[in-house]
Enzyme design. Structure first.
Site, mmCIF file in Angstrom:
data_model
loop_
_atom_site.group_PDB
_atom_site.id
_atom_site.type_symbol
_atom_site.label_atom_id
_atom_site.label_comp_id
_atom_site.label_asym_id
_atom_site.label_seq_id
_atom_site.Cartn_x
_atom_site.Cartn_y
_atom_site.Cartn_z
ATOM 1 N N ASP A 30 -0.094 3.714 -3.506
ATOM 2 C CA ASP A 30 0.534 5.258 -3.217
ATOM 3 C C ASP A 30 1.586 5.542 -4.808
ATOM 4 O OD1 ASP A 30 2.991 4.220 -3.312
ATOM 5 O OD2 ASP A 30 3.182 5.293 -1.235
ATOM 6 N N VAL B 260 0.734 -1.453 0.603
ATOM 7 C CA VAL B 260 0.199 0.124 -0.065
ATOM 8 C C VAL B 260 1.477 1.064 -0.210
ATOM 9 C CG1 VAL B 260 -0.495 0.221 2.433
ATOM 10 C CG2 VAL B 260 -2.163 1.600 1.636
ATOM 11 N N ASP B 261 1.882 1.018 0.866
ATOM 12 C CA ASP B 261 2.845 2.687 0.733
ATOM 13 C C ASP B 261 3.734 1.925 1.610
ATOM 14 O OD1 ASP B 261 4.756 4.403 1.059
ATOM 15 O OD2 ASP B 261 3.236 4.875 3.270
ATOM 16 N N PRO B 262 4.998 1.389 0.727
ATOM 17 C CA PRO B 262 4.994 2.196 -1.013
ATOM 18 C C PRO B 262 4.181 0.816 -1.707
ATOM 19 C CG PRO B 262 6.566 0.207 -0.476
ATOM 20 C CD PRO B 262 6.250 0.765 0.846
#
Length: 948
Positions: A631, A626-628
């Protein structure tokens, strides 16, 4: 009620005869073994361990009254404390047992269900149901640990007399509980099909204080049936009991509380068509009723035991078509014919016109006769092949749809209701314990003769106990050498399965985020997934979620030999381990030319492997969480769109964070852990760098981020703050947005998080240096004592005095002081020491601030993007993503990390991603398909455009 009175009189007589038979059977043993130790013998010590296998397990191997007999004979009995046990600790203590945690003094440790690997003590004799005699894959790590620890294992299941009949078992009460449960389930299933029946008044067996209360509910239902209150629309109900052992007998005892008639198997077709609805029909099916030699010969029990493959079963087409409910209590050996196979179920459960049912307007009919199966044998993939996973006490039923070959948790729809709880006696724990203990008690002295440190050949005890010893002195005993052969056969079969599968994936890590990835990948039957973890509990959770996966216990902290051995059988490796493992794993993937996927950042060590990966012709895809991850993809989707339209990016500010849902955010840190705890904490100690209005801003490490915090107001409904994350300036080139004068990527938290963390840092709890007080092998220390050591104070000072010291150290900031207190860091609870303050703290907080089953987390992400078009016009674009976790299901963090990881892995294997080397999902041909597939999974962003 004549039928009920007659049944009660009959049962009373049968019970008296059984008691007489039991006394006669055990009299020789009891006469010899009165549990009196001669004066020249040292005192024997045994222990009863607490049951930890699941929340419903309340049984014990012996009751307090049975313990009293052992204590009076001079045996010291230790009982491990448990508030879950159906008998209280006081009841055991009153009978002379020693209630304490430490069982090391005992030579014999007995329990009911399997013992967690980490709880096993070396060179002890254990007795419990190990579920290893069929080389059950789930319990092979347990067997390996038992062998490694030189444990002498006695398995109750193999305690048999000279005729091969089991002498110690819960079987009767499994049957009693199973029968009550399936009657309850049939009431719900029939109601879902449109029929109210007297079965609706019968509850699950654990709802009753004892079996007599349950039997009364069954009698009440029977009274209504006898009065003709069963709907005519369902026709005659027939109950088929397989086997004649304790399980079947226990089930029949409950069934006999209902108005009933016993019939022979050959009468089933006629009764199914013409039987009465004012009573129920029972048919007990023996092996010779349906097992037939393939060459046409008669059933021979001795031959069947040795050569079951010579036989076939006619059960599915001669008996099952006329059964309304099947109560299966037979032992099924691998290689024996099944009662019902998956293909046979498709025919058996095919919707059809029911000629045995009356046809009238407004009266629903049944889709097929077979309504329910109570598989008390609880043998997944065994005699009932489509029973692939046991149900549980809290989720006792599933509905199997043969056409789709799927199970659902529902009472409505196509299929047959299945109840297959593997610990049914746990629903009536006191009676089950008393019964089981009465059978076990005569053999306790024999078991106490066992010293696990001596050779098995020197074990001097009865054949009943000796022949039940599975392992001794680090080896399988002669009777059970076959287990190793079974394991080899299954390993070979697994390897063959891997060679046939088109996609072979090895997932490293079964923790916080692996579930959605594994579940997504296993949707395709052609995909074979193996999950590896150093924790057995994580693997057990994975197999419950995804029964089709293979698992392997693997600890990479001790080396990579085991990983390298498995790499050859797989095409791709997904690593969900901490990022520090990735370079070593990647080197092995390069060596063996296996593709790899991770959700972690591309570290410098990983980037150095790019050329080697390209030369090996493999893809090492990183940053697809998700992050990274998401995004990157949402940002690049916008950037590429703007570039194609002739615009340029003037600013990019992105914040993302995994936080508790608002209703679950009231914690001292305003945070709960949904991924690697130490990573969360250490993140605030990192340095950061970002670009603001054309100038590079550098934030020092060791807590400097906490002073760079800003209020976030993009979602007014939330009280948020954010701080910079790592080096944002590299994304000028990574994203191709050199025109941007502001580039910042940050982390979202609830307002107050950073101040709370500062108090922990101030107390030295983020130190990565070893602390002698926290040495794992050091003396026990409480949090209060440890905090006192920070001030060179004795641990026995008053708590209020310690609080005053903390208050002064934190600058008399009440909020910071309150965080320390509310986190329990001044309590007398012992510390689980992990060597360093940060490791100890992260381990502690991971448990204290874990999500409970009814809580959920959320992911928040915000991209603020400034755009300038060719005509000079300015635009502000906002991209928002929010994702909530599922209560009782996957967390938001798990979904947003696991799903893109699984999608990327499949894309590599199917050739959709052909980029070689170390890469991230920033290419359009990579991020577009992933974002589209995430949208189908319910994860998508909202974009808003504002012209300036």
């Amino acid at each position: 009620m004549a039928w009920c009175l007659g049944a009660n009189i009959g049962r009373s007589l049968v019970q008296r005869l059984k008691r007489a038979s039991l006394c006669e059977r055990y009299h020789p043993v009891l006469a010899v073994a009165q549990f009196r130790l001669s004066s020249d013998e040292s005192q024997h010590v045994m222990a009863i361990r607490r049951e930890t296998v699941n929340v419903w397990e309340r049984r014990a191997p012996l009751s307090p009254q049975q313990i009293r007999k052992l204590v009076k004979s001079g045996i010291k009995v230790i009982v491990q404390p448990s508030d879950r046990r159906a008998y209280s600790m006081k009841e055991y203590a009153d009978m002379g047992a020693i209630v304490q945690e430490d069982m090391s003094e005992a030579s014999l440790i007995i329990g009911v269900k399997v013992v967690p690997i980490d709880s096993l003590m070396r060179e002890k004799t254990y007795a419990f149901f190990s579920h290893t005699i069929k080389a059950q894959q789930d319990n092979m790590p347990l067997l390996d640990a038992i062998l490694e620890k030189h444990i002498r294992l006695i398995d109750y299941e193999k305690m048999v007399d000279e005729k091969g009949a089991r002498v110690v078992a819960f079987g009767k009460y499994a049957g009693v509980s199973g029968m009550i449960n399936i009657l309850h389930g049939m009431g719900l299933r029939l109601l879902a099909l449109g029929h109210h029946t007297p079965f609706m008044h019968i509850g699950p067996s654990h709802n009753y204080r004892n079996t007599e209360m349950a039997r009364q509910a069954v009698r009440d239902a029977g009274y209504e049936i006898a009065l003709g209150r069963m709907p005519k629309s369902i026709g005659p109900l027939t109950f088929v009991f397989t086997g004649s052992g304790n399980v079947s007998q226990g089930a029949q005892e409950v069934f006999q509380e209902l108005p009933h008639e016993y019939i022979e198997p050959e009468h089933l077709p006629k009764v199914a068509m013409q039987g009465s609805t004012s009573k129920l029909y029972a048919c007990v099916v023996s092996r010779d009723d349906h097992y037939k030699r393939k060459d046409g010969g008669k059933f021979n029990p001795e031959e069947f035991e040795k050569h079951p493959y010579r036989y076939a079963s006619s059960f599915s087409h001669e008996i099952a078509p006329y059964a309304s409910c099947i109560i299966n209590g037979i032992y099924w050996a691998p290689g024996a014919p099944r009662l019902i196979t998956i293909p046979e179920a498709k025919t058996l459960l095919r919707p059809t016109v029911a000629p045995w049912l009356p046809s009238s307007p407004g009266c629903p009919t049944l889709p097929h006769r077979l309504l329910a199966i109570c598989d008390i044998s609880a043998d997944p993939g065994g005699s009932i092949e489509f029973m692939r996973e046991c149900t549980t006490i809290d989720r006792p039923f599933s509905l199997y749809d043969a056409e789709q070959n799927v199970d659902t948790e529902s009472f409505a729809g196509d299929g047959v209701l299945i109840c297959s709880i593997d610990n049914m006696p746990a629903q009536i724990p006191r009676e089950a314990t008393e019964y089981f203990g009465s059978l076990l008690l005569p053999y306790i002295e024999e078991m106490l003769k066992s010293d696990a440190k001596t050779h098995f050949e020197d074990l001097n005890c009865s054949p009943v106990v000796r022949n039940a010893v599975i392992t001794s002195n680090g080896e399988l005993t002669p009777n059970f050498k076959y287990i190793q052969q079974l394991r080899a056969q299954r390993a070979s079969a697994h390897k063959a399965k891997l060679s046939v599968a088109k996609e072979r994936i090895l997932v490293l890590g079964a923790g916080y985020v692996s579930g959605p990835a594994v579940q997504y990948l296993t949707r395709d039957e052609k995909t074979c997934v193996t999950v590896a973890s150093q924790y057995q509990q994580e693997l057990d959770n994975t197999t419950r979620l995804c029964p089709g996966v293979d698992t392997v216990l693997m600890d990479l902290n001790t080396g990579y030999a085991e990983l390298e051995r498995h790499l050859g059988d797989h095409d791709l490796v997904i690593s969900l381990l901490p990022y520090s493992f990735h370079p070593d794993i990647a080197r092995l993937c390069i060596k063996h030319k296996k593709n790899m996927v991770t959700a972690s950042y591309i570290s410098p060590a990983m980037r150095e492997l790019n050329k080697a990966a390209q030369e090996a012709g493999i893809t090492i895809m990183n940053e697809v969480g998700v992050d990274p991850g998401i995004d990157h993809m949402l940002a690049m989707q916008c950037f590429d769109e703007v570039r194609r339209a002739g615009g340029k990016i003037t600013s990019y500010v992105s914040y993302c964070g995994g936080i508790p849902a608002p209703e679950h955010s009231a914690t001292p840190l305003l945070y709960k852990f949904s991924w690697y705890p130490k990573g969360v904490l250490m993140n605030v100690m990192s340095t950061a760098k970002y670009l603001k209005d054309g100038k590079v801003v550098e934030v020092p490490g060791q807590g400097g981020l906490l002073d760079a915090v800003e209020d976030l107001t993009f979602m007014p409904g939330f009280n948020l703050e954010g701080f910079p994350n790592r080096d944002s300036t590299i994304y000028s080139s990574e994203y191709g947005i050199g025109s941007a004068h502001t580039i910042l990527r940050g982390t979202i938290r609830y307002k107050g998080f950073t101040e709370a963390v500062k108090s922990l840092i101030a107390m030295g709890l983020f130190s990565t240096e070893p602390d002698a007080h926290l040495h794992p092998n050091g003396p026990e220390i409480s949090w209060k004592e440890y905090m006192c050591s920070k001030f060179d104070k004795s641990g026995d000072i008053l708590t209020d005095s310690l609080k005053d010291l903390i208050y002064d150290k934190l600058g008399q900031d009440a909020k910071k002081w309150d965080v320390i207190i509310k986190l329990g860091l001044v309590d007398d609870d012992p510390i689980d020491k992990k060597g360093t303050p940060i490791d100890t703290l992260s381990n502690y907080l991971a448990k204290r601030l874990a999500y409970s089953a009814h809580e959920r987390d959320m992911i928040l992400m915000r991209h603020d993007i400034g755009i300038q078009w060719g005509d000079g016009k300015q635009e502000h674009r906002c991209i928002d993503l929010s994702c909530y976790g599922d209560v009782g299901g996957f967390s938001a963090m798990a979904k947003t990390v696991g799903l893109p990881t699984g999608i990327a892995a499949r894309m590599i294997l199917t050739g959709e991603i052909q980029t070689k080397g170390v890469c991230a999902p920033t290419a359009m041909e990579t991020y577009m398909p992933i974002l589209q597939r995430l949208k189908k999974e319910g994860i998508s962003a909202i974009e808003k455009i504002e012209l300036l």
